[in-house]
Design a protein around this motif. Structure first.
Motif, mmCIF file in Angstrom:
data_model
loop_
_atom_site.group_PDB
_atom_site.id
_atom_site.type_symbol
_atom_site.label_atom_id
_atom_site.label_comp_id
_atom_site.label_asym_id
_atom_site.label_seq_id
_atom_site.Cartn_x
_atom_site.Cartn_y
_atom_site.Cartn_z
ATOM 1 N N GLY A 136 2.123 38.875 -25.809
ATOM 2 C CA GLY A 136 3.444 38.302 -25.585
ATOM 3 C C GLY A 136 4.262 39.018 -24.528
ATOM 4 O O GLY A 136 5.380 38.587 -24.208
ATOM 5 N N MET A 137 3.737 40.097 -23.948
ATOM 6 C CA MET A 137 4.463 40.806 -22.897
ATOM 7 C C MET A 137 4.622 39.921 -21.662
ATOM 8 O O MET A 137 3.725 39.152 -21.314
ATOM 9 N N THR A 138 5.744 40.050 -20.973
ATOM 10 C CA THR A 138 5.953 39.348 -19.711
ATOM 11 C C THR A 138 6.628 40.288 -18.711
ATOM 12 O O THR A 138 7.275 41.270 -19.105
ATOM 13 N N LEU A 139 6.453 39.976 -17.440
ATOM 14 C CA LEU A 139 7.164 40.687 -16.377
ATOM 15 C C LEU A 139 8.176 39.732 -15.767
ATOM 16 O O LEU A 139 7.864 38.561 -15.494
ATOM 17 N N VAL A 140 9.386 40.206 -15.529
ATOM 18 C CA VAL A 140 10.445 39.379 -14.960
ATOM 19 C C VAL A 140 10.878 39.965 -13.626
ATOM 20 O O VAL A 140 11.281 41.138 -13.540
ATOM 21 N N ASP A 141 10.753 39.143 -12.591
ATOM 22 C CA ASP A 141 11.228 39.508 -11.256
ATOM 23 C C ASP A 141 12.639 38.933 -11.109
ATOM 24 O O ASP A 141 12.813 37.738 -10.879
ATOM 25 N N LYS A 142 13.636 39.775 -11.259
ATOM 26 C CA LYS A 142 15.019 39.287 -11.234
ATOM 27 C C LYS A 142 15.403 38.741 -9.866
ATOM 28 O O LYS A 142 16.082 37.708 -9.760
ATOM 29 N N LYS A 143 14.972 39.410 -8.809
ATOM 30 C CA LYS A 143 15.325 38.944 -7.473
ATOM 31 C C LYS A 143 14.669 37.604 -7.165
ATOM 32 O O LYS A 143 15.295 36.690 -6.630
ATOM 33 N N GLY A 144 13.403 37.504 -7.499
ATOM 34 C CA GLY A 144 12.694 36.259 -7.252
ATOM 35 C C GLY A 144 12.921 35.213 -8.314
ATOM 36 O O GLY A 144 12.480 34.067 -8.184
ATOM 37 N N LYS A 145 13.590 35.619 -9.391
ATOM 38 C CA LYS A 145 13.898 34.724 -10.510
ATOM 39 C C LYS A 145 12.632 34.045 -11.050
ATOM 40 O O LYS A 145 12.581 32.827 -11.227
ATOM 41 N N LYS A 146 11.627 34.894 -11.315
ATOM 42 C CA LYS A 146 10.374 34.386 -11.862
ATOM 43 C C LYS A 146 9.922 35.259 -13.027
ATOM 44 O O LYS A 146 10.167 36.465 -13.059
ATOM 45 N N ARG A 147 9.253 34.606 -13.967
ATOM 46 C CA ARG A 147 8.658 35.305 -15.104
ATOM 47 C C ARG A 147 7.135 35.193 -14.987
ATOM 48 O O ARG A 147 6.585 34.117 -14.742
ATOM 49 N N TYR A 148 6.444 36.307 -15.211
ATOM 50 C CA TYR A 148 4.991 36.345 -15.105
ATOM 51 C C TYR A 148 4.381 36.651 -16.471
ATOM 52 O O TYR A 148 4.777 37.628 -17.129
ATOM 53 N N TYR A 149 3.443 35.786 -16.866
ATOM 54 C CA TYR A 149 2.770 35.946 -18.155
ATOM 55 C C TYR A 149 1.419 36.640 -17.962
ATOM 56 O O TYR A 149 0.840 36.603 -16.871
ATOM 57 N N ILE A 150 0.913 37.219 -19.046
ATOM 58 C CA ILE A 150 -0.381 37.889 -18.996
ATOM 59 C C ILE A 150 -1.472 36.879 -18.672
ATOM 60 O O ILE A 150 -1.494 35.759 -19.211
ATOM 61 N N LEU A 151 -2.372 37.273 -17.809
ATOM 62 C CA LEU A 151 -3.478 36.399 -17.400
ATOM 63 C C LEU A 151 -4.462 36.193 -18.547
ATOM 64 O O LEU A 151 -4.537 37.016 -19.477
ATOM 65 N N ARG A 152 -5.222 35.118 -18.451
ATOM 66 C CA ARG A 152 -6.249 34.834 -19.459
ATOM 67 C C ARG A 152 -7.577 34.540 -18.766
ATOM 68 O O ARG A 152 -7.613 34.108 -17.602
ATOM 69 N N ASP A 153 -8.663 34.777 -19.502
ATOM 70 C CA ASP A 153 -9.979 34.481 -18.946
ATOM 71 C C ASP A 153 -10.362 33.032 -19.235
ATOM 72 O O ASP A 153 -9.561 32.253 -19.773
ATOM 73 N N THR A 154 -11.588 32.660 -18.899
ATOM 74 C CA THR A 154 -12.022 31.259 -19.061
ATOM 75 C C THR A 154 -12.142 30.849 -20.527
ATOM 76 O O THR A 154 -12.198 29.653 -20.832
ATOM 77 N N ASP A 155 -12.199 31.819 -21.434
ATOM 78 C CA ASP A 155 -12.236 31.510 -22.865
ATOM 79 C C ASP A 155 -10.852 31.569 -23.494
ATOM 80 O O ASP A 155 -10.715 31.569 -24.721
ATOM 81 N N ASP A 156 -9.831 31.643 -22.651
ATOM 82 C CA ASP A 156 -8.435 31.665 -23.091
ATOM 83 C C ASP A 156 -8.068 32.954 -23.829
ATOM 84 O O ASP A 156 -7.119 32.971 -24.620
ATOM 85 N N ASN A 157 -8.832 34.023 -23.592
ATOM 86 C CA ASN A 157 -8.467 35.331 -24.135
ATOM 87 C C ASN A 157 -7.546 36.034 -23.144
ATOM 88 O O ASN A 157 -7.731 35.939 -21.930
ATOM 89 N N CYS A 158 -6.545 36.722 -23.660
ATOM 90 C CA CYS A 158 -5.625 37.405 -22.760
ATOM 91 C C CYS A 158 -6.311 38.617 -22.125
ATOM 92 O O CYS A 158 -7.169 39.262 -22.759
ATOM 93 N N LEU A 159 -5.960 38.908 -20.892
ATOM 94 C CA LEU A 159 -6.465 40.113 -20.223
ATOM 95 C C LEU A 159 -5.551 41.266 -20.621
ATOM 96 O O LEU A 159 -4.701 41.736 -19.863
ATOM 97 N N CYS A 160 -5.719 41.663 -21.865
ATOM 98 C CA CYS A 160 -4.864 42.691 -22.444
ATOM 99 C C CYS A 160 -5.577 43.327 -23.625
ATOM 100 O O CYS A 160 -6.648 42.883 -24.029
ATOM 101 N N THR A 161 -4.971 44.351 -24.170
ATOM 102 C CA THR A 161 -5.548 45.051 -25.309
ATOM 103 C C THR A 161 -5.359 44.259 -26.595
ATOM 104 O O THR A 161 -4.264 43.764 -26.879
ATOM 105 N N MET A 162 -6.455 44.150 -27.358
ATOM 106 C CA MET A 162 -6.413 43.476 -28.656
ATOM 107 C C MET A 162 -6.344 44.521 -29.771
ATOM 108 O O MET A 162 -6.891 45.627 -29.641
#
Length: 206
Positions: A136-162
């Motif tokens: 559920g972590m996200t990165l927010v670029d305030k200047k660019g006014k964009k939110r970035y979500y954690i990437l996922r692989d082709t099996d829809d698993n997050c590229l993050c620690t489980m």
């Protein structure tokens, strides 16, 4: 006393003297053989003891210095303290040439119960069904006014620690989370975690 008797006595005395002299010589030689091993065995532990004494302290001291260096390399960029005793320490946010930003750090559970990361998927039921994670972590670029979500692989698993079993009470665990990289001119972003406050982290180039 006759001459024959005197001669017999002299021969007996001479034989006794030779026997005593021979016995003394054998005893003296035997004593020398016994002393040599004793001298060697007493010198060996003394040398070994000196070697052990020389190694004590210095090894422990060098180990302490190495531990300090490791701690310095793991410098915290930012810390988020949760109300339930779970803290997030961010140690790096690195942009690589592939167009990703990888955030790394550690999660500390200072509470007295297992932490299940129950709300960290931010309502994403598909992600939650795969087990506990920092998804559920996200990165927010305030200047660019964009939110970035954690990437996922082709099996829809997050590229993050489980964390299939959660994080035990009093335990600390490393984590990583990989995001799409914001534009090159963006050098800092806000890291946001569900149920916790956000914190600003600096992005460095690999």
């Amino acid at each position: 006393m006759g001459t024959r008797a005197i001669g017999k006595l002299l021969r007996g005395a001479a034989a006794a003297a030779m026997t005593a002299a021979l016995a003394f010589t054998l005893t003296a030689c035997g004593g020398g053989d016994d002393e040599a091993p004793n001298t060697g065995s007493s010198a060996q532990p003394s040398g070994g003891g000196g070697g052990d004494g020389g190694s004590d302290g210095r090894q422990d001291g060098s180990g302490g210095e190495n531990g300090g260096k490791d701690g310095e390399e793991d410098t915290a960029l930012a810390t988020i303290k949760g109300s339930d005793g779970v803290n997030i320490v961010v140690t790096s946010a690195v942009r690589d040439q592939g167009g990703f930003v990888t955030v790394k750090g550690r999660i500390e559970n200072t509470g007295d119960q297992v932490y299940a990361f129950r709300h960290w998927t931010a309502g994403d039921t598909e992600l939650a069904s795969k087990g506990a994670s920092v998804g559920g972590m996200t990165l927010v670029d305030k200047k660019g006014k964009k939110r970035y979500y954690i990437l996922r692989d082709t099996d829809d698993n997050c590229l993050c620690t489980m964390f299939p079993s959660g994080l035990g009470a009093g335990k600390t665990a490393d984590f990583f989370a990989q995001f799409p990289a914001p534009p090159a001119e963006t050098t800092e972003v806000d890291l946001q975690v569900p149920t916790m406050s956000s914190v600003t982290v600096q992005i460095t180039d690999k």
